[in-house]
Design a protein around this motif. Structure first.
Motif, PDB file in Angstrom:
ATOM      1  N   VAL A 251       0.867  -1.177   0.000  1.00 51.51           N
ATOM      2  CA  VAL A 251       0.000   0.000   0.000  1.00 51.51           C
ATOM      3  C   VAL A 251       0.905   1.228   0.000  1.00 51.51           C
ATOM      4  CG1 VAL A 251      -1.789   1.270   1.230  1.00 51.51           C
ATOM      5  CG2 VAL A 251      -1.810  -1.224   1.243  1.00 51.51           C
ATOM      6  N   VAL A 252       0.621   2.138  -0.931  1.00 51.55           N
ATOM      7  CA  VAL A 252       1.402   3.363  -1.078  1.00 51.55           C
ATOM      8  C   VAL A 252       0.572   4.525  -0.554  1.00 51.55           C
ATOM      9  CG1 VAL A 252       2.546   4.896  -2.728  1.00 51.55           C
ATOM     10  CG2 VAL A 252       2.539   2.419  -3.109  1.00 51.55           C
ATOM     11  N   ASP A 253       1.134   5.306   0.335  1.00 54.55           N
ATOM     12  CA  ASP A 253       0.427   6.455   0.888  1.00 54.55           C
ATOM     13  C   ASP A 253       0.111   7.451  -0.227  1.00 54.55           C
ATOM     14  OD1 ASP A 253      -0.760   7.953   2.884  1.00 54.55           O
ATOM     15  OD2 ASP A 253       1.087   9.008   3.407  1.00 54.55           O
ATOM     16  N   ASP A 254      -1.147   7.808  -0.335  1.00 51.36           N
ATOM     17  CA  ASP A 254      -1.625   8.703  -1.397  1.00 51.36           C
ATOM     18  C   ASP A 254      -2.702   9.628  -0.829  1.00 51.36           C
ATOM     19  OD1 ASP A 254      -2.111   9.855  -3.882  1.00 51.36           O
ATOM     20  OD2 ASP A 254      -3.378   8.204  -4.558  1.00 51.36           O
ATOM     21  N   PRO A 255      -2.303  10.591   0.010  1.00 47.86           N
ATOM     22  CA  PRO A 255      -3.303  11.427   0.678  1.00 47.86           C
ATOM     23  C   PRO A 255      -4.127  12.288  -0.282  1.00 47.86           C
ATOM     24  CG  PRO A 255      -1.098  12.264   1.113  1.00 47.86           C
ATOM     25  CD  PRO A 255      -0.945  10.947   0.388  1.00 47.86           C
ATOM     26  N   LYS A 256      -3.579  12.634  -1.432  1.00 43.10           N
ATOM     27  CA  LYS A 256      -4.306  13.484  -2.377  1.00 43.10           C
ATOM     28  C   LYS A 256      -5.039  12.682  -3.447  1.00 43.10           C
ATOM     29  CE  LYS A 256      -1.405  17.481  -1.671  1.00 43.10           C
ATOM     30  NZ  LYS A 256      -0.634  18.543  -2.277  1.00 43.10           N
ATOM     31  N   GLY A 257      -4.905  11.367  -3.452  1.00 42.00           N
ATOM     32  CA  GLY A 257      -5.605  10.526  -4.409  1.00 42.00           C
ATOM     33  C   GLY A 257      -5.159  10.706  -5.844  1.00 42.00           C
ATOM     34  N   ARG A 258      -3.891  10.941  -6.063  1.00 41.96           N
ATOM     35  CA  ARG A 258      -3.375  11.204  -7.415  1.00 41.96           C
ATOM     36  C   ARG A 258      -2.737   9.992  -8.078  1.00 41.96           C
ATOM     37  NH1 ARG A 258      -0.562  17.108  -6.443  1.00 41.96           N
ATOM     38  NH2 ARG A 258      -2.513  18.226  -6.109  1.00 41.96           N
ATOM     39  N   LEU A 259      -2.487   8.948  -7.318  1.00 50.78           N
ATOM     40  CA  LEU A 259      -1.821   7.768  -7.873  1.00 50.78           C
ATOM     41  C   LEU A 259      -2.838   6.824  -8.498  1.00 50.78           C
ATOM     42  CD1 LEU A 259       0.683   6.958  -4.984  1.00 50.78           C
ATOM     43  CD2 LEU A 259       1.123   8.218  -7.100  1.00 50.78           C
ATOM     44  N   SER A 260      -2.349   5.957  -9.351  1.00 52.93           N
ATOM     45  CA  SER A 260      -3.185   4.914  -9.924  1.00 52.93           C
ATOM     46  C   SER A 260      -3.676   4.026  -8.786  1.00 52.93           C
ATOM     47  CB  SER A 260      -2.350   4.106 -10.907  1.00 52.93           C
ATOM     48  OG  SER A 260      -3.076   3.018 -11.386  1.00 52.93           O
ATOM     49  N   PRO A 261      -4.952   3.627  -8.798  1.00 49.14           N
ATOM     50  CA  PRO A 261      -5.473   2.826  -7.687  1.00 49.14           C
ATOM     51  C   PRO A 261      -4.707   1.525  -7.458  1.00 49.14           C
ATOM     52  CG  PRO A 261      -7.265   3.634  -9.045  1.00 49.14           C
ATOM     53  CD  PRO A 261      -5.994   3.964  -9.771  1.00 49.14           C
ATOM     54  N   ALA A 262      -4.333   0.846  -8.529  1.00 47.92           N
ATOM     55  CA  ALA A 262      -3.553  -0.388  -8.414  1.00 47.92           C
ATOM     56  C   ALA A 262      -2.694  -0.515  -9.662  1.00 47.92           C
ATOM     57  CB  ALA A 262      -4.461  -1.608  -8.272  1.00 47.92           C
ATOM     58  N   ALA A 263      -1.413  -0.735  -9.454  1.00 47.22           N
ATOM     59  CA  ALA A 263      -0.491  -0.832 -10.585  1.00 47.22           C
ATOM     60  C   ALA A 263       0.564  -1.883 -10.273  1.00 47.22           C
ATOM     61  CB  ALA A 263       0.179   0.514 -10.837  1.00 47.22           C
ATOM     62  N   VAL A 264       1.126  -2.438 -11.313  1.00 45.52           N
ATOM     63  CA  VAL A 264       2.199  -3.419 -11.162  1.00 45.52           C
ATOM     64  C   VAL A 264       3.515  -2.663 -11.165  1.00 45.52           C
ATOM     65  CG1 VAL A 264       3.312  -5.440 -12.180  1.00 45.52           C
ATOM     66  CG2 VAL A 264       0.823  -5.198 -12.263  1.00 45.52           C
ATOM     67  N   ARG A 265       4.322  -2.913 -10.165  1.00 47.36           N
ATOM     68  CA  ARG A 265       5.621  -2.261 -10.016  1.00 47.36           C
ATOM     69  C   ARG A 265       6.686  -3.311  -9.733  1.00 47.36           C
ATOM     70  NH1 ARG A 265       3.296   1.697 -11.760  1.00 47.36           N
ATOM     71  NH2 ARG A 265       2.476   3.404 -10.550  1.00 47.36           N
ATOM     72  N   ASP A 266       7.928  -2.945 -10.007  1.00 50.22           N
ATOM     73  CA  ASP A 266       9.053  -3.788  -9.639  1.00 50.22           C
ATOM     74  C   ASP A 266       9.241  -3.658  -8.131  1.00 50.22           C
ATOM     75  OD1 ASP A 266      11.411  -5.126  -9.255  1.00 50.22           O
ATOM     76  OD2 ASP A 266      12.576  -3.945 -10.671  1.00 50.22           O
ATOM     77  N   GLY A 267       9.260  -4.780  -7.451  1.00 48.74           N
ATOM     78  CA  GLY A 267       9.360  -4.765  -5.997  1.00 48.74           C
ATOM     79  C   GLY A 267      10.755  -4.517  -5.467  1.00 48.74           C
ATOM     80  N   GLY A 268      11.728  -4.293  -6.332  1.00 54.14           N
ATOM     81  CA  GLY A 268      13.089  -4.074  -5.876  1.00 54.14           C
ATOM     82  C   GLY A 268      13.868  -5.372  -5.729  1.00 54.14           C
ATOM     83  N   ASP A 269      13.158  -6.490  -5.691  1.00 53.73           N
ATOM     84  CA  ASP A 269      13.798  -7.795  -5.581  1.00 53.73           C
ATOM     85  C   ASP A 269      13.763  -8.542  -6.911  1.00 53.73           C
ATOM     86  OD1 ASP A 269      11.114  -8.281  -5.725  1.00 53.73           O
ATOM     87  OD2 ASP A 269      10.999  -9.514  -3.910  1.00 53.73           O
ATOM     88  N   GLY A 270      13.434  -7.806  -7.986  1.00 51.08           N
ATOM     89  CA  GLY A 270      13.344  -8.410  -9.301  1.00 51.08           C
ATOM     90  C   GLY A 270      11.983  -9.021  -9.586  1.00 51.08           C
ATOM     91  N   GLN A 271      11.111  -9.035  -8.597  1.00 49.54           N
ATOM     92  CA  GLN A 271       9.768  -9.580  -8.764  1.00 49.54           C
ATOM     93  C   GLN A 271       8.761  -8.441  -8.839  1.00 49.54           C
ATOM     94  OE1 GLN A 271       9.069 -12.912  -9.047  1.00 49.54           O
ATOM     95  NE2 GLN A 271      11.289 -13.162  -9.059  1.00 49.54           N
ATOM     96  N   ASP A 272       7.816  -8.564  -9.751  1.00 52.17           N
ATOM     97  CA  ASP A 272       6.752  -7.573  -9.834  1.00 52.17           C
ATOM     98  C   ASP A 272       5.787  -7.780  -8.678  1.00 52.17           C
ATOM     99  OD1 ASP A 272       7.740  -6.394 -12.114  1.00 52.17           O
ATOM    100  OD2 ASP A 272       6.554  -7.634 -13.468  1.00 52.17           O
ATOM    101  N   HIS A 273       5.210  -6.705  -8.200  1.00 51.30           N
ATOM    102  CA  HIS A 273       4.199  -6.772  -7.151  1.00 51.30           C
ATOM    103  C   HIS A 273       3.117  -5.744  -7.459  1.00 51.30           C
ATOM    104  CE1 HIS A 273       6.567  -3.368  -5.650  1.00 51.30           C
ATOM    105  NE2 HIS A 273       5.466  -2.998  -5.047  1.00 51.30           N
ATOM    106  N   ILE A 274       2.030  -5.811  -6.727  1.00 47.02           N
ATOM    107  CA  ILE A 274       0.940  -4.859  -6.926  1.00 47.02           C
ATOM    108  C   ILE A 274       1.082  -3.754  -5.893  1.00 47.02           C
ATOM    109  CG2 ILE A 274      -1.554  -4.518  -6.872  1.00 47.02           C
ATOM    110  CD1 ILE A 274      -1.857  -7.384  -7.847  1.00 47.02           C
ATOM    111  N   ALA A 275       1.182  -2.531  -6.386  1.00 44.54           N
ATOM    112  CA  ALA A 275       1.224  -1.353  -5.513  1.00 44.54           C
ATOM    113  C   ALA A 275      -0.159  -0.713  -5.566  1.00 44.54           C
ATOM    114  CB  ALA A 275       2.290  -0.368  -5.985  1.00 44.54           C
TER     115      ALA A 275
END
Length: 157
Positions: A31-55
């Motif tokens: 879960v990504v902090d988004d107080p202003k509601g400007r981010l995509s509701p759910a997106a696939v991102r690189d988790g930093g460990d080489g694995q994609d995850h849902i942010a």
């Protein structure tokens, strides 16, 4: 972090049910902090460990159950179909190619290989400056359309 753990757990349960019913492996979810509601509701991102995850945006925690299900399904579409991943790669390649051409032109102009008048240089840079974001937006819409279609498939399952 202004959300409570029960909200996150409920969203994670919803994701788990979608993944299980679709026959997909449950990806990690952050879960990504988004107080202003400007981010995509759910997106696939690189988790930093080489694995994609849902942010997921913290604003998704306050969305309706139907909206949560839809956004999680479109994110799961990344694993349900190869098309969203392919379109994502195509976007990176196209963006990189446009940027490389623009930078190459600038370097050639600095080196004197290209000798255009000031107005022509401004015109070339203006066209490139407009083309890159327009192409990027078109590729993003195309990628989102692929994720939406894959999300519909996840929901059908």
């Amino acid at each position: 972090m202004t959300w409570d753990d029960s909200e996150v757990e409920a969203l994670h349960r919803r994701l788990r049910v979608l993944a299980e019913r679709s026959g997909l492996t449950l990806p990690a979810m952050d879960v990504v902090d988004d107080p202003k509601g400007r981010l995509s509701p759910a997106a696939v991102r690189d988790g930093g460990d080489g694995q994609d995850h849902i942010a997921v945006s913290s604003s998704l925690l306050r969305a309706s159950p139907d909206a949560q299900t839809w956004h999680l399904a479109t994110a799961l579409g990344h694993w349900a179909s190869p098309v969203p991943r392919r379109r994502r790669r195509q976007g990176w390649v196209a963006g990189g190619l446009l940027a490389a051409l623009w930078i190459g032109y600038g370097l050639a102009e600095l080196d004197g290989v290209v000798d255009l008048s000031g107005a022509a240089t401004v015109a070339v840079n203006a066209v490139a400056g407009l083309l890159i974001p327009i192409a990027g937006a078109a590729l993003a819409r195309r990628s989102q359309a692929a994720s939406d279609e894959a999300g519909r498939e996840v929901l059908r399952r």
